[in-house]
Design an enzyme around this catalytic site. Structure first.
Site: not given
Length: 258
Positions: A23, A62, A89-90, A92, A188-189
Site C-alpha cells: 500500500c 489510515r 509508511e515506507r 515501496y 505505520h509498520g
C-alpha cells in the site's frame, strides 16, 4: 528507572492489508476489521488507565483515522493531533499495488522478505509510468510537506525511512516527551519499526525479524536519556498478538494457485 511512557501504534488493518498488497503511499481508509481493531485498542488503553497528552500521525488517512478512533474510544477526542509526512509508511516504489504472495511466487520468498523487511535494501523506484504515480504525487497533501514535492522519495529502504523520520523525532516529538507528556504515535509498520530500531538499538540484521501487527499498541518505558528501561510491551491478549504477528509474517509467503 522509568521516567517517560511512549506508545507506538501501527494503524488498524487497511483495505490493501486485507488484499495483501503493497500500500505504501497510496491513501487507503481502514477496512471494517481495521476500524474494529482501532476501537478495541482504544478500549484496551482506557481499561488499563492510560491517558495521552498529544498524538502524532502520518498524513495518510489510515494512520489519522486510527488515531481518531482510539481517542474516541478513550473519551480523549479533544487532544491535539499533529500530522507529518515524515511518519508516513515506507515508500515501496515500483512495488506499490502489487500482491506480496504473488511476488513471492514470482521472485521467491527470500527476495520479497528482503524488499519488505531488510534495513538497507531499496526497492526499484516508482516512475511516471506507474499506475499510482499521479495519484500519489498529485495529491494536495504533498504540497504541505517541509520539502518540495520533487524532493520527496520515489522508493525507500528502512534506513531511508529512519533518515527522514529522525529529524522530526528530534525536533518535534522529543521536546513533548521531555515536557513529561505521554505521547502516542499512530503511524505505520515501517515507521514504527524504524523508531524501534533507533530507540532500542536493534541491529540491521535483527530488525528484519521485528513484526508489528495492526492495531496493537506498543509501550516503551524510557529513562531521562530516552533509553528503554525494559523490553517493549505489546499490550493485549498475548495469544491473539502472536497469531496476528504470524499473519503479518505469512503475507510474504508464496501461495500457489490450486
Amino acid at each position: 528507572m522509568s521516567k517517560y511512557k511512549l506508545f507506538l501504534l501501527r494503524h488498524g488493518e487497511g483495505a490493501w492489508n486485507k488484499e495483501n498488497r503493497f500500500c505504501s503511499w497510496v491513501d487507503q481508509k481502514l477496512s471494517v476489521d481495521g476500524v474494529k481493531e482501532a476501537q478495541d485498542c482504544g478500549r484496551l488503553l482506557k481499561q488499563q488507565g492510560y491517558q495521552f497528552d498529544i498524538v502524532f500521525t502520518s498524513i495518510l488517512s489510515r494512520s489519522i483515522q486510527t488515531a481518531w478512533l482510539v481517542l474516541e474510544a478513550m473519551g480523549q477526542e479533544w487532544l491535539p493531533v499533529v500530522k507529518s509526512w515524515r511518519l508516513n509508511e515506507r515508500h515501496y516504489g515500483a512495488l506499490i499495488g502489487l500482491n506480496r504472495a504473488e511476488m513471492a511466487l514470482q521472485h521467491g520468498e527470500d527476495k520479497v522478505k528482503l524488499w519488505r523487511r531488510s534495513y538497507n535494501i531499496t526497492p526499484p523506484p516508482i516512475d511516471e509510468s506507474h499506475p499510482y504515480f499521479l495519484e500519489i504525487y498529485n495529491d494536495r497533501r504533498y504540497t504541505t510537506c517541509d520539502v518540495p514535492k520533487e524532493k520527496l522519495p520515489r522508493a525507500e529502504s528502512l534506513k531511508e525511512v529512519l533518515d527522514r523520520l529522525l529529524p522530526y523525532w528530534n525536533s518535534t516529538v522529543v521536546p513533548e516527551i521531555r515536557k513529561g507528556k505521554t505521547v502516542l504515535i499512530s503511524a505505520h509498520g515501517n515507521s514504527c519499526r524504524a523508531l524501534l530500531k533507533h530507540l532500542e538499538g536493534v541491529s540491521a540484521e535483527d530488525i528484519a525479524n521485528v513484526t508489528l501487527p495492526t492495531g496493537i499498541p506498543v509501550l516503551l518505558e524510557l529513562d531521562e536519556n530516552l533509553q528503554p528501561v525494559k523490553p517493549r510491551q505489546l499490550l493485549g491478549d498475548q495469544a491473539k498478538i502472536q497469531a496476528a504477528i504470524k499473519k503479518v509474517e505469512d503475507q510474504g509467503k508464496a501461495k500457489p494457485s490450486a
